[in-house]
Design an enzyme around this catalytic site. Structure first.
Site, mmCIF file in Angstrom:
data_model
loop_
_atom_site.group_PDB
_atom_site.id
_atom_site.type_symbol
_atom_site.label_atom_id
_atom_site.label_comp_id
_atom_site.label_asym_id
_atom_site.label_seq_id
_atom_site.Cartn_x
_atom_site.Cartn_y
_atom_site.Cartn_z
ATOM 1 N N GLU A 95 0.814 -1.217 0.000
ATOM 2 C CA GLU A 95 0.000 0.000 0.000
ATOM 3 C C GLU A 95 0.850 1.272 0.000
ATOM 4 O OE1 GLU A 95 -2.566 -3.258 1.732
ATOM 5 O OE2 GLU A 95 -0.519 -2.560 2.093
ATOM 6 N N PHE A 116 -12.007 -7.400 13.533
ATOM 7 C CA PHE A 116 -10.869 -7.837 12.719
ATOM 8 C C PHE A 116 -10.527 -6.781 11.673
ATOM 9 C CE2 PHE A 116 -9.350 -10.180 8.897
ATOM 10 C CZ PHE A 116 -8.113 -10.562 9.415
ATOM 11 N N GLN A 117 -9.269 -6.418 11.606
ATOM 12 C CA GLN A 117 -8.746 -5.427 10.672
ATOM 13 C C GLN A 117 -9.444 -4.076 10.819
ATOM 14 O OE1 GLN A 117 -8.501 -7.094 6.660
ATOM 15 N NE2 GLN A 117 -6.447 -7.854 7.127
ATOM 16 N N LYS A 143 -17.765 -1.154 5.095
ATOM 17 C CA LYS A 143 -18.102 -2.209 4.137
ATOM 18 C C LYS A 143 -19.603 -2.287 3.879
ATOM 19 C CE LYS A 143 -17.172 -7.070 3.089
ATOM 20 N NZ LYS A 143 -16.463 -8.295 3.530
ATOM 21 N N MET A 169 23.882 9.318 3.693
ATOM 22 C CA MET A 169 23.782 10.587 4.401
ATOM 23 C C MET A 169 24.009 10.405 5.895
ATOM 24 S SD MET A 169 23.523 13.814 3.947
ATOM 25 C CE MET A 169 22.628 14.327 2.476
#
Length: 640
Positions: free
Chosen positions: A109, A171-172, A221, A537
């Protein structure tokens, strides 16, 4: 701990800046409550110039909430989205299967978010990314923060658990709206399927107008699964959101008077000039006034590097002339810039004798870091156009100050302290040489996308940027892993343009899996990995400030060739090349340029000891700029 209810979550974020939400600050207006009578409304705006033609939609149609989402994207002229499906967002992927909107399946993602950013930076249109709930959404946090810091128009669409499950640790489940409150220009938790078209239209309008920025749209959802009558176009209801585009005439006239009278003026140009499409006006203003120009890291390409009035980039790794010009100026005209710490150095010692004209579309930026003697709120294009008219009128009435002495000082510094580098004493390949030749061979029409670190600074210094939207990087957040997915997004947005990602061996290992996406989706970007075997760096700072104690900066890409970047590139469906000496640099770059049907990765194996110069150490004054290690420029104070 008490968890929020869906009702308490149904607010929108205020942008986390000083004065956010204050009256008269249009970029920080709250979103309307469901059912509230709007204080102001307007029809959905037309797609921006250059965007694909929106698909004509039936006035009404029976669809699911997911179908309404996809139809809204089509109606808004979206041609591509970057994302990964998952449980909560899965209903949206069914109508997307038949849509005119191209979906590019990324491997992480974070890659979707940076690709959307690269697309937006290269095209000027809104970039779109999609993720599912929980970890999918939280993986977007870094690119959302990156887009927020660099004012990039992006809409992130996330799935959320069903409304009855919100607040139950389902969940999630993650409160992505709360998580992103400080790093979005605005965000929404959609409550009903009926409001999807309006929320999407408002999200795109907010992302692309005023000061651009990321907007999050979180959709449960069950909202995506609900049946609804789709209707287009919606009416935008954004009470209080009226960005100030045209500056106040009195402030413009005062700025023009100061510009004509100053003995040591500087135009300090930031990324807002690029966002506003004001580069042509900037050139006219500079040539009209004869004032020196400095362009920040985010503004490279806004003013041609080759132009005689361009002093280069100011700040921590800017040119000596640019740093000196700002530091010794008696007038700084800041256009779409924000006086960030990498430019100012130690703030209380920055430009002590300068009067400041600060023009920005975001009123929260003016006076945030440096007091503005003449504050100007407005879009950079309108500000510059009106400054041109006002300066012309001022000069017709009063002769302008002769800047010859000022230019004599600046030209002397440019001659004595030009950008350059020393060849490595151990005979290894110079990274600066590689990047310089890449810019010369690929040319000024190429889009260059940098990661973060030494290679980013060398790319900003040794490639000549002559045109807008040819330099993309993560400026404000400094996100390692930005380059490959952002280059992918840029190439999707401008498929006929050559796109080079200039990456470090550390950055490259964070997001190189998106090369698989590029290979499978036919996105032939080119990647120059500046492989010095270290987190370069960080190692430079350890050399200068930590007694050469190199704690956890060696990556093993030299000593063990783990990973072997050529083999890795081939495993990801790309062409892999390696270059280890100066004699092979040109032919290796030319070989990569000749490949147009597949992504290419070049492992440029360079020396580990090269450093970025000039340098103003963090927390020190710009007066303490070092031209090279142990070499401080000799500024003749008598000339000032």
């Amino acid at each position: 701990m008490t968890r929020p209810t869906p009702e308490t979550l149904a607010h929108t974020a205020r942008r986390a800046r000083p004065g956010a939400g204050a009256a008269g600050d249009p970029d920080h207006a709250p979103a309307p409550r469901a059912g509230a009578a709007p204080a102001a409304s307007r029809a959905v705006p037309a797609a921006p110039e250059g965007a694909p033609t929106p698909v004509r939609q039936p006035a009404t149609a029976q669809v699911s909430g997911a179908g309404s989402l996809v139809r809204s994207l089509e109606a808004l002229g979206v041609d591509v989205v970057f994302g990964i499906p998952g449980g909560a967002i899965l209903p949206a992927y069914d109508p997307l299967y038949d849509s005119t909107v191209r979906h590019i399946l990324v491997r992480h993602e974070q890659g979707a978010g940076h690709a959307a950013t690269g697309y937006a930076q290269a095209t000027g249109r809104v970039g779109v990314c999609i993720a599912t709930s929980g970890p999918g959404a939280t993986n977007l946090v870094t690119p959302i923060a990156d887009a927020f810091m660099d004012s990039v128009p992006m809409v992130a669409i996330t799935g959320q658990v069903a409304r009855p499950m919100i607040g139950t640790d389902a969940f999630q489940e993650a409160d992505i709206q709360g998580i992103t409150l400080p790093i979005t220009k605005h965000n929404f938790l959609v409550q009903t399927a009926e409001e999807i078209p309006q929320v999407l239209a408002e999200a795109f309008h907010l992302a692309s107008t005023g000061r651009p920025g990321p907007v999050l749209v979180d959709i449960p959802k069950d909202v995506l699964q609900a049946e609804v009558t789709f209707s287009w176009p919606p009416t935008l209801e954004l009470p209080g959101y009226r960005p100030t585009l045209h500056p106040h005439g009195k402030q413009i006239r005062e700025a023009a008077r100061l510009m004509s009278a100053a003995r040591r003026p500087v135009l300090y140009v930031g990324g807002g000039v690029l966002k506003a499409g004001a580069t042509e006006g900037l050139r006219r203003l500079a040539e009209l006034t004869g004032i020196p120009v400095v362009t920040t890291l985010m503004a490279l390409g806004a003013f041609p590097d080759s132009h005689r009035q361009h002093l280069g980039m100011p700040g921590m790794h800017g040119t000596v002339a640019a740093v000196y010009g700002l530091q010794k100026a008696d007038l700084i005209v800041a256009l779409g810039a924000r006086f960030d710490d990498r430019v100012t150095g130690k703030l209380d010692s920055f430009a002590p004798d300068a009067t400041v004209v600060h023009a920005d579309i975001d009123p929260a930026e003016i006076g945030k870091n440096r007091h503005a003697d003449v504050p100007i709120v407005g879009d950079a294009r309108h500000v510059i156009d009106e400054l041109i008219a006002a300066v012309t009128a001022e000069r017709a009435a009063h002769p302008a100050t002769d800047l010859a002495d000022w230019w004599t000082q600046l030209d002397d510094l440019r001659e004595r302290y030009p950008l350059g580098y020393e060849e490595p004493a151990d005979g290894t390949l110079s990274p600066q040489y590689v990047i310089k030749r890449l810019g010369e061979i690929a040319g000024p029409d190429t889009i260059y996308v940098a990661g973060v670190g030494q290679h980013q600074m060398w790319a900003s210094q040794f490639i000549s940027y002559e045109k807008p939207q040819t330099w993309l990087n993560s400026g404000g957040l400094g996100t390692m892993g930005y380059a490959v997915p952002a280059a992918m997004g840029a190439k999707v947005g401008r498929p006929d343009t050559t796109v080079w990602a200039v990456d470090g061996d550390g950055c490259f290992q964070m997001t190189n899996q998106e090369l698989a996406t590029c290979a499978l989706e036919g996105i032939p970007i080119k990647v120059a990995v500046i492989n010095n075997g270290n987190l370069g760096m960080v190692r430079q700072w350890q050399t200068l400030f930590y007694g050469e104690r190199y704690s956890n900066t060696e990556l093993g890409t030299h000593k063990h060739r783990i990973p072997d970047f050529v083999k890795l590139a081939e495993a990801l469906g790309c062409v892999g090349l390696r270059c280890e000496n100066a004699a092979d640099v040109d032919k290796t770059i030319e070989a990569a340029m000749a490949i147009t049907d597949a992504p290419v990765v070049i492992d440029f194996t360079v020396g580990k000891d090269a450093m970025v110069w000039p340098m103003v150490a963090a927390g020190t004054s710009n007066d303490e700029i070092m031209f090279a290690r142990g070499v401080r420029p000799d500024f003749d104070e008598n000339d000032v």
